[in-house]
Design an enzyme around this catalytic site. Sequence first.
Site, mmCIF file in Angstrom:
data_model
loop_
_atom_site.group_PDB
_atom_site.id
_atom_site.type_symbol
_atom_site.label_atom_id
_atom_site.label_comp_id
_atom_site.label_asym_id
_atom_site.label_seq_id
_atom_site.Cartn_x
_atom_site.Cartn_y
_atom_site.Cartn_z
ATOM 1 N N LYS A 100 0.844 -1.210 0.000
ATOM 2 C CA LYS A 100 0.000 0.000 0.000
ATOM 3 C C LYS A 100 0.875 1.254 0.000
ATOM 4 C CE LYS A 100 -1.636 1.562 4.045
ATOM 5 N NZ LYS A 100 -1.315 2.953 4.379
ATOM 6 N N ASN A 101 1.905 1.242 0.840
ATOM 7 C CA ASN A 101 2.703 2.458 1.020
ATOM 8 C C ASN A 101 3.721 2.688 -0.093
ATOM 9 O OD1 ASN A 101 1.178 2.921 3.223
ATOM 10 N ND2 ASN A 101 2.727 2.315 4.726
ATOM 11 N N ASP A 105 4.665 0.655 12.054
ATOM 12 C CA ASP A 105 3.454 0.004 11.539
ATOM 13 C C ASP A 105 3.318 -1.438 12.004
ATOM 14 O OD1 ASP A 105 3.505 1.648 8.273
ATOM 15 O OD2 ASP A 105 2.991 2.345 10.285
HETATM 16 C C1 EPZ Z 1 4.313 6.857 6.175
HETATM 17 O O1 EPZ Z 1 3.539 7.917 6.689
HETATM 18 C C2 EPZ Z 1 3.380 5.659 6.113
HETATM 19 N N1 EPZ Z 1 2.249 5.971 5.236
HETATM 20 C C3 EPZ Z 1 2.877 5.326 7.513
HETATM 21 O O2 EPZ Z 1 2.096 4.133 7.411
HETATM 22 C C4 EPZ Z 1 4.070 5.043 8.409
HETATM 23 O O3 EPZ Z 1 3.614 4.808 9.738
HETATM 24 C C5 EPZ Z 1 5.019 6.246 8.398
HETATM 25 O O4 EPZ Z 1 5.411 6.542 7.044
HETATM 26 C C6 EPZ Z 1 6.279 5.994 9.208
HETATM 27 O O5 EPZ Z 1 6.936 4.868 8.692
HETATM 28 C C7 EPZ Z 1 2.441 5.975 3.904
HETATM 29 O O6 EPZ Z 1 3.528 5.747 3.415
HETATM 30 C C8 EPZ Z 1 1.242 6.267 3.071
HETATM 31 P P1 EPZ Z 1 6.379 10.210 8.138
HETATM 32 P P2 EPZ Z 1 4.138 9.419 6.669
HETATM 33 O O7 EPZ Z 1 6.287 11.495 7.382
HETATM 34 O O8 EPZ Z 1 5.000 9.608 5.502
HETATM 35 C C9 EPZ Z 1 6.814 13.382 11.613
HETATM 36 C C10 EPZ Z 1 0.239 2.745 7.730
HETATM 37 O O9 EPZ Z 1 -0.246 2.232 8.753
HETATM 38 N N2 EPZ Z 1 6.647 14.372 10.549
HETATM 39 O O10 EPZ Z 1 7.498 9.287 7.832
HETATM 40 O O11 EPZ Z 1 2.994 10.348 6.857
HETATM 41 C C11 EPZ Z 1 5.557 12.571 11.851
HETATM 42 O O12 EPZ Z 1 4.685 13.249 12.735
HETATM 43 C C12 EPZ Z 1 0.696 4.180 7.764
HETATM 44 O O13 EPZ Z 1 0.405 2.148 6.651
HETATM 45 C C13 EPZ Z 1 6.817 15.720 10.844
HETATM 46 O O14 EPZ Z 1 7.093 16.087 11.966
HETATM 47 O O15 EPZ Z 1 5.028 9.425 7.973
HETATM 48 C C14 EPZ Z 1 6.101 11.302 12.449
HETATM 49 O O16 EPZ Z 1 6.344 11.495 13.826
HETATM 50 C C15 EPZ Z 1 0.445 4.855 9.108
HETATM 51 N N3 EPZ Z 1 6.650 16.636 9.854
HETATM 52 C C16 EPZ Z 1 7.431 11.111 11.729
HETATM 53 O O17 EPZ Z 1 7.781 12.410 11.211
HETATM 54 C C17 EPZ Z 1 6.336 16.268 8.571
HETATM 55 O O18 EPZ Z 1 6.210 17.149 7.694
HETATM 56 C C18 EPZ Z 1 7.404 10.136 10.573
HETATM 57 O O19 EPZ Z 1 6.359 10.544 9.709
HETATM 58 C C19 EPZ Z 1 6.169 14.887 8.280
HETATM 59 C C20 EPZ Z 1 6.340 13.958 9.284
#
Ligand code: EPZ
Length: 434
Positions: free
Chosen positions: A22-23, A309
């Site tokens: 999915k991701n 995840d």
């Molecule tokens: C991706 O989300 C995945 N989703 C998530 O999977 C996964 O949990 C996550 O990466 C971490 O591995 C998809 O790929 C569609 P991040 P993403 O930006 O990209 C912080 C699932 O269950 N952050 O890597 O949105 C954020 O708050 C889903 O399949 C900022 O602070 O996650 C988090 O603490 C859930 N500012 C950390 O970074 C930003 O601009 C990692 O987030 C972006 C993120």
Amino acid sequence: MEILRIQGGQRLEGKVQVSGSKNAALPQFAAALLSGEETILENVPDLSDVRFMGEILSHLGTDIERLGQNTWKIHPANIHPDAPYELVRKMRASICLLGPLVARLKRAKIPMPGGCVIGHRPIDLHLRALNEMGANVSLNQGVVEVDGSSMKPATIFIGGRHGSTVTGTANAIMASVLTHGTTVLDGAACEPEILDLCTMLEKMGAKISGAGSHLLKIEGVEKLQGCTHRVIPDRIEAATYIMAGAITRGKVCVQGIRPNHLGAFAKVMKESGIQLQEIGADTIEVKTDPSGLKPFEVITLPYPGFPTDLQAQACALACTIPGLSILTERVYASRFMHIPELLRMGAEVSLEGANAIVRGGKTLNGAPVMASDLRASAALILAGLVAEGETWVHRIYHLDRGYELLDKKLRNLGAKIERLPESALPPAFRSPVD
Ligand code: EPZ
């Protein structure tokens, strides 16, 4: 609405085929917008999030067609940059549209993505990267508007206080592939899904070096072509089935996977006494000697660390292993919505800040439980597989966002799990405690 009814106590045995990731697929739908030519994506998982993304692309003017259960044709010949609020607010991954729209059309208008139960999900790193590339980013009435007409190459540190950002990295890569000059992304996410995105973009003619590492260099090109790309297998789904085999002390062959994508997860399983045997290039057999299981410690981190995840599912597994296991959530501070529901099943888990402390080994009892997000739903199903009696899982639409045919695949492994209309609930369970 539908519910799942699970009769616990069945050891899972047999083979299960993993679907596409999915991701990986969601950013790749967005990446197809970078070219006006036709792209074919294969091995796309049949999920509600994927269908949502297809609807959004169609709304943007893309000629999009599903050629089969797992194959999509995407032809974005004439698109506009205005993403629909109604659809975008339902799915955070739609933020991945920003980069390609700004690159191709020099403009994008994307409603701020919704939050979700796993915690605060800002997009500051996405917007900062675009800003540092010279784009003009503004927020008007909840809509992110980006003017990319004066974008230029830049050297950007894209990590944040929680480490790398997966979709933030995807957006920055896609925003830079058509920007003349060399853009450098330091602190980039190196999840397999990012590497797969780069593989697809290179098939389209993009020039990217360092794919799969924390340092990416993108040489902007004039134009990109369409391509045919096969989405990588879903490592989170694969690990979920490995834990389904382990939690039931069964013997399960998880097929169609990339064992090298399992990183820290495989290490934790082995340390806990769960035997993972690689069979050929794409299969892992999981066997479990009940007497040999040890509690484990997990800290979730960006790849190649233990994936956030998988934290909820590992928490359910820990409930069945005698001793104290500790699971520390370092990516999303409040990703513990599965715990109150596990407690309803008789689990002994205490929360100390970002640490879930599990006193495992107690028998779990079936109960009506409420799914709250995609991975918490999977955790409750794993617990239901071993609980005594019946477990009824509500709000399984969360599950259908990210697992293709999970109940069918588990049934094929011997689980007693049925998807029923909510009306099948026993009267006593009709209004679960909110
Ligand atoms: C991706 O989300 C995945 N989703 C998530 O999977 C996964 O949990 C996550 O990466 C971490 O591995 C998809 O790929 C569609 P991040 P993403 O930006 O990209 C912080 C699932 O269950 N952050 O890597 O949105 C954020 O708050 C889903 O399949 C900022 O602070 O996650 C988090 O603490 C859930 N500012 C950390 O970074 C930003 O601009 C990692 O987030 C972006 C993120």
